[in-house]
Design a protein around this motif. Sequence first.
Motif, PDB file in Angstrom:
ATOM      1  N   THR A 191      96.750  56.348  81.898  1.00 31.38           N
ATOM      2  CA  THR A 191      97.135  55.722  80.553  1.00 31.38           C
ATOM      3  C   THR A 191      96.898  54.346  80.253  1.00 31.38           C
ATOM      4  N   VAL A 192      95.797  53.526  81.244  1.00 28.07           N
ATOM      5  CA  VAL A 192      94.822  52.720  80.367  1.00 28.07           C
ATOM      6  C   VAL A 192      93.759  53.866  79.385  1.00 28.07           C
ATOM      7  N   LYS A 193      93.306  54.333  79.636  1.00 27.39           N
ATOM      8  CA  LYS A 193      92.375  55.764  78.713  1.00 27.39           C
ATOM      9  C   LYS A 193      93.050  55.792  77.744  1.00 27.39           C
ATOM     10  N   ASP A 194      94.632  56.444  77.774  1.00 28.35           N
ATOM     11  CA  ASP A 194      95.222  56.446  76.714  1.00 28.35           C
ATOM     12  C   ASP A 194      95.331  55.474  76.013  1.00 28.35           C
ATOM     13  N   TYR A 195      95.774  54.426  76.530  1.00 27.77           N
ATOM     14  CA  TYR A 195      96.095  52.534  75.820  1.00 27.77           C
ATOM     15  C   TYR A 195      94.739  52.309  75.030  1.00 27.77           C
ATOM     16  N   PHE A 196      93.779  52.192  75.190  1.00 27.72           N
ATOM     17  CA  PHE A 196      92.631  52.285  74.672  1.00 27.72           C
ATOM     18  C   PHE A 196      92.459  53.239  73.336  1.00 27.72           C
ATOM     19  N   ILE A 214      93.961  54.773  72.299  1.00 24.45           N
ATOM     20  CA  ILE A 214      95.579  54.668  70.537  1.00 24.45           C
ATOM     21  C   ILE A 214      95.628  53.188  70.332  1.00 24.45           C
ATOM     22  N   CYS A 215      94.839  52.155  70.972  1.00 21.50           N
ATOM     23  CA  CYS A 215      94.316  50.386  70.336  1.00 21.50           C
ATOM     24  C   CYS A 215      93.544  51.082  69.618  1.00 21.50           C
ATOM     25  N   GLU A 216      92.896  52.407  69.561  1.00 21.52           N
ATOM     26  CA  GLU A 216      91.377  51.979  68.668  1.00 21.52           C
ATOM     27  C   GLU A 216      91.970  52.604  67.719  1.00 21.52           C
ATOM     28  N   SER A 217      92.898  53.673  68.042  1.00 16.00           N
ATOM     29  CA  SER A 217      93.337  54.075  66.352  1.00 16.00           C
ATOM     30  C   SER A 217      94.172  52.905  65.082  1.00 16.00           C
ATOM     31  N   TYR A 218      94.970  52.640  66.235  1.00 21.58           N
ATOM     32  CA  TYR A 218      95.564  51.197  65.807  1.00 21.58           C
ATOM     33  C   TYR A 218      95.029  50.429  64.594  1.00 21.58           C
ATOM     34  N   TYR A 219      93.204  49.680  65.357  1.00 20.06           N
ATOM     35  CA  TYR A 219      92.757  49.335  64.372  1.00 20.06           C
ATOM     36  C   TYR A 219      92.203  49.913  63.077  1.00 20.06           C
ATOM     37  N   ALA A 220      91.927  50.870  63.576  1.00 22.68           N
ATOM     38  CA  ALA A 220      91.033  51.948  62.506  1.00 22.68           C
ATOM     39  C   ALA A 220      92.539  52.175  61.364  1.00 22.68           C
ATOM     40  N   ALA A 221      93.405  52.116  61.689  1.00 26.37           N
ATOM     41  CA  ALA A 221      94.777  52.204  60.975  1.00 26.37           C
ATOM     42  C   ALA A 221      94.685  51.706  59.969  1.00 26.37           C
ATOM     43  N   ILE A 222      94.618  49.587  60.473  1.00 25.74           N
ATOM     44  CA  ILE A 222      95.069  48.329  59.789  1.00 25.74           C
ATOM     45  C   ILE A 222      94.100  48.424  58.472  1.00 25.74           C
ATOM     46  N   PRO A 226     101.405  51.766  55.641  1.00 21.88           N
ATOM     47  CA  PRO A 226     102.817  50.487  56.623  1.00 21.88           C
ATOM     48  C   PRO A 226     103.169  51.240  57.569  1.00 21.88           C
ATOM     49  N   SER A 227     103.672  52.405  57.119  1.00 24.27           N
ATOM     50  CA  SER A 227     104.791  53.160  58.275  1.00 24.27           C
ATOM     51  C   SER A 227     103.693  54.335  59.489  1.00 24.27           C
ATOM     52  N   ARG A 228     102.091  54.578  58.617  1.00 23.80           N
ATOM     53  CA  ARG A 228     101.147  54.899  59.410  1.00 23.80           C
ATOM     54  C   ARG A 228     100.225  54.167  60.663  1.00 23.80           C
ATOM     55  N   ILE A 229     100.696  52.589  60.533  1.00 23.65           N
ATOM     56  CA  ILE A 229     100.490  51.870  61.178  1.00 23.65           C
ATOM     57  C   ILE A 229     101.690  51.544  62.167  1.00 23.65           C
ATOM     58  N   GLU A 230     102.576  51.072  62.044  1.00 24.16           N
ATOM     59  CA  GLU A 230     103.955  51.161  62.458  1.00 24.16           C
ATOM     60  C   GLU A 230     104.479  52.432  63.619  1.00 24.16           C
ATOM     61  N   ALA A 231     104.219  53.403  63.391  1.00 24.99           N
ATOM     62  CA  ALA A 231     103.996  54.668  64.229  1.00 24.99           C
ATOM     63  C   ALA A 231     103.040  54.510  65.510  1.00 24.99           C
ATOM     64  N   ILE A 232     101.835  54.009  64.982  1.00 25.61           N
ATOM     65  CA  ILE A 232     100.809  53.743  65.761  1.00 25.61           C
ATOM     66  C   ILE A 232     101.333  53.059  67.131  1.00 25.61           C
ATOM     67  N   ASP A 233     101.644  51.595  66.373  1.00 27.69           N
ATOM     68  CA  ASP A 233     101.886  50.793  66.949  1.00 27.69           C
ATOM     69  C   ASP A 233     103.191  50.825  68.334  1.00 27.69           C
ATOM     70  N   MET A 234     103.826  51.660  67.534  1.00 30.92           N
ATOM     71  CA  MET A 234     105.065  52.564  68.696  1.00 30.92           C
ATOM     72  C   MET A 234     104.680  52.683  69.608  1.00 30.92           C
ATOM     73  N   GLY A 235     103.522  53.211  69.363  1.00 31.97           N
ATOM     74  CA  GLY A 235     102.957  54.724  70.568  1.00 31.97           C
ATOM     75  C   GLY A 235     102.452  53.460  71.211  1.00 31.97           C
ATOM     76  N   ARG A 236     101.837  52.710  70.563  1.00 34.92           N
ATOM     77  CA  ARG A 236     100.800  51.843  71.535  1.00 34.92           C
ATOM     78  C   ARG A 236     101.617  50.866  72.327  1.00 34.92           C
ATOM     79  N   ARG A 237     102.673  50.412  72.562  1.00 37.30           N
ATOM     80  CA  ARG A 237     103.998  49.755  72.802  1.00 37.30           C
ATOM     81  C   ARG A 237     104.026  50.458  74.146  1.00 37.30           C
ATOM     82  N   GLY A 238     105.175  52.042  73.577  1.00 37.00           N
ATOM     83  CA  GLY A 238     105.358  53.045  74.456  1.00 37.00           C
ATOM     84  C   GLY A 238     104.522  53.326  76.096  1.00 37.00           C
TER      85      GLY A 238
END
Length: 160
Positions: A90-95, A97-105, A110-122
Amino acid sequence: MTGKNDNARLIDVELDETIGQSTPDIEHERAVAIFDLIEENSFSPVGDTDGGPYRLRLSLVEKRLIFTITRESGELVATHILSLSPLRKTVKDYFLICESYYAAIRSATPSRIEAIDMGRRGLHNEGSQTLMNRLDGKIEIDFDTARRLFTLVCVLHWRG
């Protein structure tokens, strides 16, 4: 809440020297995670009839997280050893998706960023629930405290 329950909380979190020092950015993130945890938490070692507030010292020994819990006075309440193996994926996957999130920003819609953020929060919620389950029968915490502890566990693993 009244009485003893008002003291079912952490007033201090210390990282043992086994955690090691890191870059200034990571040290800052660790400090923020600790501040957030102390600022608002619900924390009660199972079976402790005298109540808190509590101090928590975290150590890492052979891929195990050691929780040393004391009273405000320093009197030992309990020590719990928690294998980090159930959290590793989970920690590895979290890191990731966080990398994807920061790259997406920087470039995504905006919809892609929101989708990645929802996955990150999940994933964060999944890790928090796993941590709660691992502490079940040892330390009573609420979900928000589990989220803050999971954040701290992640920051302890972050290499920058």
